[in-house]
Design an enzyme around this catalytic site. Sequence first.
Site, PDB file in Angstrom:
ATOM      1  N   GLU A  75       3.955   0.065   7.706  1.00  0.00           N
ATOM      2  CA  GLU A  75       2.839  -0.733   7.228  1.00  0.00           C
ATOM      3  C   GLU A  75       3.321  -1.567   6.044  1.00  0.00           C
ATOM      4  O   GLU A  75       3.592  -2.723   6.184  1.00  0.00           O
ATOM      5  CB  GLU A  75       1.639   0.147   6.846  1.00  0.00           C
ATOM      6  CG  GLU A  75       0.474  -0.695   6.335  1.00  0.00           C
ATOM      7  CD  GLU A  75      -0.880  -0.026   6.478  1.00  0.00           C
ATOM      8  OE1 GLU A  75      -0.950   1.135   6.874  1.00  0.00           O
ATOM      9  OE2 GLU A  75      -1.877  -0.712   6.182  1.00  0.00           O
ATOM     10  N   HIS A  86       0.757   6.221  -2.384  1.00  0.00           N
ATOM     11  CA  HIS A  86      -0.251   5.172  -2.204  1.00  0.00           C
ATOM     12  C   HIS A  86      -1.020   5.060  -3.517  1.00  0.00           C
ATOM     13  O   HIS A  86      -1.628   6.024  -3.955  1.00  0.00           O
ATOM     14  CB  HIS A  86      -1.223   5.663  -1.127  1.00  0.00           C
ATOM     15  CG  HIS A  86      -1.464   4.735   0.012  1.00  0.00           C
ATOM     16  ND1 HIS A  86      -0.565   4.588   1.038  1.00  0.00           N
ATOM     17  CD2 HIS A  86      -2.520   3.937   0.311  1.00  0.00           C
ATOM     18  CE1 HIS A  86      -1.070   3.735   1.924  1.00  0.00           C
ATOM     19  NE2 HIS A  86      -2.259   3.319   1.494  1.00  0.00           N
ATOM     20  N   ARG A 107       5.860   4.175   5.635  1.00  0.00           N
ATOM     21  CA  ARG A 107       5.564   4.053   7.071  1.00  0.00           C
ATOM     22  C   ARG A 107       5.624   2.591   7.527  1.00  0.00           C
ATOM     23  O   ARG A 107       5.872   1.696   6.734  1.00  0.00           O
ATOM     24  CB  ARG A 107       4.187   4.654   7.372  1.00  0.00           C
ATOM     25  CG  ARG A 107       3.037   3.873   6.795  1.00  0.00           C
ATOM     26  CD  ARG A 107       1.701   4.326   7.409  1.00  0.00           C
ATOM     27  NE  ARG A 107       0.600   3.674   6.740  1.00  0.00           N
ATOM     28  CZ  ARG A 107      -0.348   4.304   6.040  1.00  0.00           C
ATOM     29  NH1 ARG A 107      -0.334   5.623   5.926  1.00  0.00           N
ATOM     30  NH2 ARG A 107      -1.313   3.621   5.471  1.00  0.00           N
ATOM     31  N   ASP A 115      -6.575  -2.432  -2.288  1.00  0.00           N
ATOM     32  CA  ASP A 115      -5.870  -1.389  -3.035  1.00  0.00           C
ATOM     33  C   ASP A 115      -5.397  -1.949  -4.377  1.00  0.00           C
ATOM     34  O   ASP A 115      -5.519  -1.317  -5.426  1.00  0.00           O
ATOM     35  CB  ASP A 115      -4.633  -0.894  -2.270  1.00  0.00           C
ATOM     36  CG  ASP A 115      -4.970  -0.256  -0.925  1.00  0.00           C
ATOM     37  OD1 ASP A 115      -5.881  -0.746  -0.252  1.00  0.00           O
ATOM     38  OD2 ASP A 115      -4.313   0.734  -0.553  1.00  0.00           O
ATOM     39  N   ASP A 167       0.842  -1.202   0.000  1.00  0.00           N
ATOM     40  CA  ASP A 167       0.000   0.000   0.000  1.00  0.00           C
ATOM     41  C   ASP A 167       0.873   1.246   0.000  1.00  0.00           C
ATOM     42  O   ASP A 167       0.526   2.246  -0.602  1.00  0.00           O
ATOM     43  CB  ASP A 167      -0.963  -0.003   1.201  1.00  0.00           C
ATOM     44  CG  ASP A 167      -0.246  -0.093   2.543  1.00  0.00           C
ATOM     45  OD1 ASP A 167       0.883  -0.600   2.585  1.00  0.00           O
ATOM     46  OD2 ASP A 167      -0.828   0.349   3.546  1.00  0.00           O
ATOM     47  N   GLU A 209      -2.244   9.045  -0.426  1.00  0.00           N
ATOM     48  CA  GLU A 209      -3.210   8.112   0.164  1.00  0.00           C
ATOM     49  C   GLU A 209      -4.575   8.771   0.341  1.00  0.00           C
ATOM     50  O   GLU A 209      -5.602   8.136   0.153  1.00  0.00           O
ATOM     51  CB  GLU A 209      -2.695   7.645   1.532  1.00  0.00           C
ATOM     52  CG  GLU A 209      -3.661   6.753   2.283  1.00  0.00           C
ATOM     53  CD  GLU A 209      -3.068   6.188   3.566  1.00  0.00           C
ATOM     54  OE1 GLU A 209      -2.156   6.842   4.128  1.00  0.00           O
ATOM     55  OE2 GLU A 209      -3.499   5.109   3.990  1.00  0.00           O
TER      56      GLU A 209
HETATM   57  C1  RAM Z   1      -4.783   1.050   5.317  1.00  0.00           C
HETATM   58  C2  RAM Z   1      -3.951   0.764   4.115  1.00  0.00           C
HETATM   59  C3  RAM Z   1      -4.675   0.472   2.850  1.00  0.00           C
HETATM   60  C4  RAM Z   1      -6.153   0.335   3.035  1.00  0.00           C
HETATM   61  C5  RAM Z   1      -6.503  -0.314   4.325  1.00  0.00           C
HETATM   62  C6  RAM Z   1      -7.978  -0.563   4.467  1.00  0.00           C
HETATM   63  O1  RAM Z   1      -4.096   0.637   6.448  1.00  0.00           O
HETATM   64  O2  RAM Z   1      -3.040   1.813   3.948  1.00  0.00           O
HETATM   65  O3  RAM Z   1      -4.396   1.425   1.869  1.00  0.00           O
HETATM   66  O4  RAM Z   1      -6.673  -0.420   1.988  1.00  0.00           O
HETATM   67  O5  RAM Z   1      -6.029   0.426   5.372  1.00  0.00           O
END
Ligand code: RAM
Length: 899
Positions: free
Chosen positions: A489, A774, A487, A496, A483, A753
């Site tokens: 994650e 993103h 960060r 996505d 994604d 994002e």
């Molecule tokens: C976030 C992510 C992603 C998204 C989910 C639901 O943590 O960055 O982009 O699809 O949540």
Amino acid sequence: MTITPINLRCEHRAEVPTIGSEAPRFDWALEAEGRGRSQRAYRVLVASAPALLAEETGDLWDSGRVESSRTVEVRYDGKPLPPASEFFWTVQVWDERSEASAWAEPVSFRAGLESWEAHWTFPDRSEDLLLEAPDADGDPEALAAIMEALEPSSYLRREFEVAPGLRRATVFLTARGLVELELNGEKVGDEALAPGWTDYHKRIEYSVHDVTARLRSGANALGASLGEGWYSGFVGMEAKDTGHLYGNRTELLCELHLEFEDGRVEKVLSGPDWRGSVRGPRRYSDLQRGEREDARLRFDGWSEPGFDDREWLPVESSPLDDAALVPAKSQPMRVVAELRPVSIQQQRPGVHLVDFGQNFSGWVRLTATGEAGALVRLRHGEMLDADGELYTENLGKAKQVDSFILSGRGEETFEPRFTIHGFRYLEVSGLAAAPDESAVTGCVVHSDTPPVGEFACSEELVNQLYRNLVWTQRSNFVSIPTDCPQRDERLGWIGDACLFWPTASLNMDVAAFFAKWGEDILDAKRPDGSYSDFAPDPWGYWNGAPGCADGSVAIPWIHHCRYGDLTLLRRHWPHMERFMEWLAKDNPDLLRKRGRNRDYGDWLAVGEETSRELFATAYWARDAELMARMAAALGLADRAAHYEELRAGIASAFESAYVEPDGRVEGDTQTAYLFALGFDLVSAERRSDVGARLVESIERRDWHLVTGTHGLALACPVLAEIGRSDIAHRLLLTEDFPSWGYSIRQGATTIWERWDGYTEERGFQSPTMNSFNHYALGAVGSWLVEGVAGIRPAPDAVAFERVLIEPVPGEMSSARASYRSTRGEIVSDWLRDEGRFRLAVTIPPNVTATVVLPSLGGALLEGGKEAAAAEGVASVQEIDGNWRAEIGSGSYVFESVAA
Ligand code: RAM
């Protein structure tokens, strides 16, 4: 009038792939002069040596002349392919008049190992590990966590003798963790972050390298260094402070096969006879936190024969376990490009800020001179704050700090190996003098998926949007589609991905990339039949969310449309069927009321909340539609009928539950209308009312989209489909909030994002979830190519065997897109000026196209003459204000002129 097979690929890869246990598939594109060209027959040869191909002999397989226009998924059907070997193949084709082409330039592929003899190998760690306080960017909590989890890199080495008469030497290489192998002082291969991310308990990929030219008779040496990577470093936001997700010790697995002219094979295997050390220069490495190298500890010559390793320790080793060892399916990660700084500024004495002018994923190579023991610190971030300082708050625990300790031995170059950052700006501190522009290089690192698409138009804002979405893809296709690259994650969210996949697959060839990630999705599946929300999923607790799990059904279908990949459909089919059963089980009234788990809905909408039940039900209907199409492609007529019926049932349940007679859809949100129309969930007589409501919902927002990621992906195509492409164009050109143009006006070089990641009024969004790289909101990219430039597969066409060229010009004055399909290059290039609409088209051999362009009241010309009479043009009609021409392959220049 030659026809030539080009772009030969085996298992979707042009560079020497290593195949698994299944018989490999071949495909090729065609290039030809003239128009209306096609392939009438082909012949494939597979041989154990290139010399045989030169004599037109396939000792392993000679398909013979096959009367067929097929160029995709031609499956090997020859003798069993011996493991650990290299093979060579070529193809010849016959054109429509049965004239033979020359043989294509031969290419090769390899078979992997049948079984491994090597052992997992790691240094004895009983000694003091010399742990060092890592750089936690001033965050004591992070520091404590890193101290607990990160350890110095392991180094392993071994010398061996090579007798004369060597014919071929091949390395098979992987790690639990990340590995770089050196042979006689030089790196083997050019891969980065190998072996990439999989669920290592189930499946570990290995890479294969031909090192014949690198060996010499007599003494040789191998040296491997290991990093934590996804295996034992920090992964995802759920890593909390633990790290060590899959294991707590990095390990090497490696076999070097030496094949001699007399048929002898000798093997150098990772195992007890290696030596190891943890006292080397890489003091720690982590994908998210960063890496530290102490140049004072470099082992000069450690991967060359004769190095004094008396201080190194014996190693330990362990036998293989149940995890499958499989050859890498996708292109590896590499340093794909290098960026130069666009500016370097002094922030404070000793602190400099470098701007690369582009947000990207990778790292920095730095050349520095200074005193022994000086610590140079590199901090990476995407944005600057209001004071012009590096903004890193949105990184969470992913500190992205690299540090280098100088040895004082003159000019030294540092380049991290086992970390990766998402950044545009770099803050360097600790250098004695300002860094010179040539001393700082931005290394762009990602999976090396081949670029296949281009787009440009007369509007610079839209061109920037396109560049931004391509860079966002580049930044996030890193072993898996993440994604975000920066960060804590960096997860493979399937929601996505499925939004962006139609775009991704027009930008890059992602066939092999998904062959690999698709396996990660299957490894993450739940025993109850549902899909995980992201893959790999090391924690195993988020699954089945609407719009996420459904992507596991959508992406294989997109691949079949793009690449003609029935093998992929067959592989995923039983899993998709189980998922459909799982969905149906708790939702007998055909509305997806239950089993929605995390239920993210239309993620990150600004100011409109779409009903989550409606959202989920719409996706279910879409799943059923795609399942019906896939069943038909697989020849499963019963299943196709079943899913068609299911789709119709869900659509009518949707309409009765959520759609009012006047076309109002529950919630009256843009996304509700986009779903109802885009997934075909309202009856024909209501469509135009629903369409009118959609338009009102956008007008109400002063012609802005306020959808989340899922509604957005449908917006432009649906607007064009209901005859309001004018609004789609208007959205592309909007510059105030919320819009793509707004982010571009704020200087975005990648897709954000959130629409409101940064606003002039409020500044940055909450740092807990605010990425500037993103791809989900970049899903509009496919409409630039398919809509604005107008390159689309015809309905139900497999791998672009029939193409529709139909530009949607709006108020633009020109646009051009190209797409290198598996069958060859497709181009649409249009321009309009006073009284004329000109459309240049290229269609590859074996492909036919329908070309649609506006009629201006006058004639349709091709090459300056009446189009209907032109070579390669089968028919021309004027329908509803458009010209429609049916054409064969070749290059054409159509001109629609005013009366
Ligand atoms: C976030 C992510 C992603 C998204 C989910 C639901 O943590 O960055 O982009 O699809 O949540």
